[in-house]
Write a protein that holds these residues in place. Sequence first.
Motif, PDB file in Angstrom:
ATOM      1  N   ARG A 237     -66.779  22.740  55.077  1.00 58.11           N
ATOM      2  CA  ARG A 237     -65.225  22.319  54.053  1.00 58.11           C
ATOM      3  C   ARG A 237     -64.299  23.832  53.854  1.00 58.11           C
ATOM      4  NH1 ARG A 237     -68.762  20.287  50.138  1.00 58.11           N
ATOM      5  NH2 ARG A 237     -68.903  22.297  49.059  1.00 58.11           N
ATOM      6  N   ARG A 238     -65.391  25.055  53.930  1.00 54.93           N
ATOM      7  CA  ARG A 238     -63.967  26.205  54.407  1.00 54.93           C
ATOM      8  C   ARG A 238     -63.635  26.256  56.002  1.00 54.93           C
ATOM      9  NH1 ARG A 238     -67.996  29.309  52.828  1.00 54.93           N
ATOM     10  NH2 ARG A 238     -67.252  29.293  51.071  1.00 54.93           N
TER      11      ARG A 238
ATOM     12  N   ALA B 218     -76.635  22.190  50.685  1.00 55.05           N
ATOM     13  CA  ALA B 218     -75.725  22.515  49.870  1.00 55.05           C
ATOM     14  C   ALA B 218     -74.110  24.040  50.283  1.00 55.05           C
ATOM     15  CB  ALA B 218     -75.570  22.830  48.672  1.00 55.05           C
ATOM     16  N   ILE B 219     -75.705  24.805  51.206  1.00 54.87           N
ATOM     17  CA  ILE B 219     -74.069  25.958  51.299  1.00 54.87           C
ATOM     18  C   ILE B 219     -74.315  25.487  53.092  1.00 54.87           C
ATOM     19  CG2 ILE B 219     -74.695  28.679  52.836  1.00 54.87           C
ATOM     20  CD1 ILE B 219     -77.141  28.725  50.046  1.00 54.87           C
ATOM     21  N   SER B 220     -74.531  24.936  53.748  1.00 55.30           N
ATOM     22  CA  SER B 220     -74.049  24.251  54.834  1.00 55.30           C
ATOM     23  C   SER B 220     -72.779  23.822  54.840  1.00 55.30           C
ATOM     24  CB  SER B 220     -74.586  23.663  55.513  1.00 55.30           C
ATOM     25  OG  SER B 220     -74.958  22.600  55.256  1.00 55.30           O
ATOM     26  N   GLY B 221     -72.914  22.721  53.332  1.00 57.18           N
ATOM     27  CA  GLY B 221     -71.554  21.712  53.125  1.00 57.18           C
ATOM     28  C   GLY B 221     -70.297  22.660  53.449  1.00 57.18           C
ATOM     29  N   LYS B 222     -70.684  23.269  52.203  1.00 55.60           N
ATOM     30  CA  LYS B 222     -69.203  24.297  52.014  1.00 55.60           C
ATOM     31  C   LYS B 222     -68.742  25.346  53.143  1.00 55.60           C
ATOM     32  CE  LYS B 222     -71.428  25.766  47.075  1.00 55.60           C
ATOM     33  NZ  LYS B 222     -71.736  26.178  46.059  1.00 55.60           N
ATOM     34  N   GLU B 223     -69.890  25.188  53.619  1.00 49.45           N
ATOM     35  CA  GLU B 223     -69.109  26.437  55.163  1.00 49.45           C
ATOM     36  C   GLU B 223     -68.236  25.077  55.913  1.00 49.45           C
ATOM     37  OE1 GLU B 223     -69.801  29.542  55.723  1.00 49.45           O
ATOM     38  OE2 GLU B 223     -70.935  30.323  54.313  1.00 49.45           O
TER      39      GLU B 223
ATOM     40  N   GLU C 252     -60.811  23.897  55.607  1.00 46.21           N
ATOM     41  CA  GLU C 252     -59.626  23.911  55.319  1.00 46.21           C
ATOM     42  C   GLU C 252     -58.476  25.603  56.132  1.00 46.21           C
ATOM     43  OE1 GLU C 252     -61.014  25.372  51.670  1.00 46.21           O
ATOM     44  OE2 GLU C 252     -61.660  23.537  50.209  1.00 46.21           O
TER      45      GLU C 252
END
Length: 270
Positions: A221-222, A214-219, A225
């Motif tokens: 996406r960040r 989940a954390i890697s997916g957020k990174e 963007e």
Amino acid sequence: MPSENVVVEGFTVVPMKVDEKSHGSHYLYMKEHSVREANPCKPRDRTLFVLNIPPYCTEEVLQYMFSGCGQVQTVHLHNKPTSGPSAVNQSNFFPTAPLIQGYKVGYVVFKKASSVKKARSLPFDVPLIMQGKGAPTIKSGIEKWCSDYQADVLDRSTLQAEIDTYMAEYDRKVQEEMERAKASEGVPDDEGWVTVTRFGKNKAAPRTEAHEKAISGKEKRRRKEKELLNFYSFQIRQTKRDQIANLRQKFEEDKQRISLMKEARKFRPY
């Protein structure tokens, strides 16, 4: 000649005196309590609405004066007419209910409805007496001043006990709120939302594989963007450069056209 009562605009006028020896009279105006939305504490058929109650007249005194009309159940005093119950202070040191000052309005609730009719038929020439056998004491003058002064002096032990009780109740409510928050955390509601609070169940638990994903997916996406934002910025800068180049080219063409027009206007006789 039998005594008669005096009625002014629907209100029965009844005089009252402090005691039998008093020469001056004060007048009360009363009628049957009637409102659209009746309150259980003030039933319509058993409640007497009284106006022009003097400041020194308390609930106990009012109950004593109207006890001759029948058994009085409760007495409510207010600053202005209202259908609700009397405000009660839960604390002796931190009052929440407003202090009733000056003349008051009262609601005398009898046990029987016939007592209201009897009170409305009280004669005008027979005043109600505030002081008599079995009547509550009315404090006035220096006695009232000393009583009010003593009431303003705080008792430290009683005050400390009230503060401890309040804080214990406050701590209990905070603890219950924390337990409810912990119990509801991580459980989706009817719409699928998950409540996240600062009262976590496992604050120091190691990260699991799912958590790492989940954390890697957020990174990712960040970063995506951020790259997309930079791409849009480059497009904006490139568009501005193209617009400036087009303006310069148009300016040069206009200069040539103007020079040709000037040459065409020259006078050449030979």
